[in-house]
Enzyme design. Sequence first.
Site, PDB file in Angstrom:
ATOM      1  N   HIS A 122      72.386  47.624  18.734  1.00  0.00           N
ATOM      2  CA  HIS A 122      73.472  47.661  19.565  1.00  0.00           C
ATOM      3  C   HIS A 122      73.511  49.119  20.376  1.00  0.00           C
ATOM      4  O   HIS A 122      73.253  50.043  19.671  1.00  0.00           O
ATOM      5  CB  HIS A 122      74.847  47.521  18.797  1.00  0.00           C
ATOM      6  N   GLU A 148      75.567  49.183   7.578  1.00  0.00           N
ATOM      7  CA  GLU A 148      76.634  49.771   8.523  1.00  0.00           C
ATOM      8  C   GLU A 148      76.572  51.122   8.034  1.00  0.00           C
ATOM      9  O   GLU A 148      77.406  51.561   7.140  1.00  0.00           O
ATOM     10  CB  GLU A 148      77.837  49.031   8.432  1.00  0.00           C
ATOM     11  N   HIS A 186      72.722  49.417  11.430  1.00  0.00           N
ATOM     12  CA  HIS A 186      74.028  49.440  12.457  1.00  0.00           C
ATOM     13  C   HIS A 186      75.158  50.442  12.098  1.00  0.00           C
ATOM     14  O   HIS A 186      75.028  51.404  11.159  1.00  0.00           O
ATOM     15  CB  HIS A 186      74.701  47.994  12.569  1.00  0.00           C
ATOM     16  N   GLU A 216      75.341  52.140  19.053  1.00  0.00           N
ATOM     17  CA  GLU A 216      74.973  52.510  17.704  1.00  0.00           C
ATOM     18  C   GLU A 216      73.742  53.131  17.545  1.00  0.00           C
ATOM     19  O   GLU A 216      73.047  53.115  16.593  1.00  0.00           O
ATOM     20  CB  GLU A 216      74.952  51.249  16.686  1.00  0.00           C
TER      21      GLU A 216
END
Length: 392
Positions: free
Chosen positions: A161, A365, A306, A164
């Site tokens: 992404h 994450e 991420h 990110e």
Amino acid sequence: MDLVIQPGMTFYQISNIFNIPLQLIILSNPYKNPNTLRVGEVVNIPGHFLEKYTIQPGDTLWRISQEHQTSLEQIYAINDVDLYQLRIGDTIFIPKRIEEDILTFNELYTFDRFEEDLFKLVTTYPYITLKEIGQSVMNKPIYEVVIGNGDKHVHVNGSFHANESITTSVIMRFLHDYLLSLSANQPIRGVDMKQFFNEITLSLVPMVNPDGVDLLNKGLPENEYYRELVVDINKGRTNFNNWKANIRGVDLNNQYPANWEIEKNRKRQQPSPRDYPGRAPLTEPEAIAMAELVGREDFDRVLALHTQGKVIYWGYEGLEPENAQKIVNEYSRVSGYTPIRYVDSHAGFKDWFIQDYRKPGYTVELGRGTNPLPFSHFNKIYEETLGIFLTN
């Protein structure tokens, strides 16, 4: 650092002189036959550089070696001259081990700086392998770095992404620190990195989405077509902080054939800064490159980095193997992140890997806050993630 082979020199001798594992010497010189080294051949000594030194009045080789914290053997090996006939004003070379950072981590990566840093690492540590596994929509290379010689094959990627991209910095920092530790024969958090090297073959794709990363960290593309396209997709807004997609407005982590139709029916139906799965699975070159990489390699596990939330997603539709939970529990212990087995989400890289290969896959994450996370969070995030890298 280049070394010219002198009579009687062998890779084993060079390994001992420079205190570098023999395997790294051999891997740094893949086109040299260790058994038939010829006088005058040039071999690469990883993790070192040469410093010129001009002979001063009163100099002795012993004094020079002491002042420069190197050994007489190293000075003899690197200088193909009669060191006992040196005169004031003559020049010799002093080999120096690289023990300080060679990359800086003070801002988010653009693609150009990322590529420059990769090339710097490969030149300095030629036992790592740099491969181009595909190209982005705008023809930027998607790079894989391979390091290690072990039977366990682990893959880590970042920047699926666009907003990110701090994940790219985390991966590059680990690679940088790993290489420095090998060169200096120093552990990281008590982990012997030579043993790590011999047990694990590590595949790293630090920047899956280079076009998207540049949109966030560099600005609008110079290419007129894509400049107009992203402005149109972003509804005329010039703030792209919400942009997760590739340059065509497709969310690369919604591109995989793992219940893709579910995401297609409930997410955006046209190109968007985020959450548009595309017109079909695996239409985008970046997603295809990652799928083909996995298809070529027999990865034992994959980790997709991420941001944000400090959680680790590790299951998919009950298809994850039994050992996946044991691994994620250790990841949780060393990072402080919370393991989450199931979530109502499909079509991700991790989902597809678990579904098709029945092996452990993880979406990690990093950090907490609002994307894009400020770079001031980097050091803390890196320290949290370091234990996960070393657990492999």
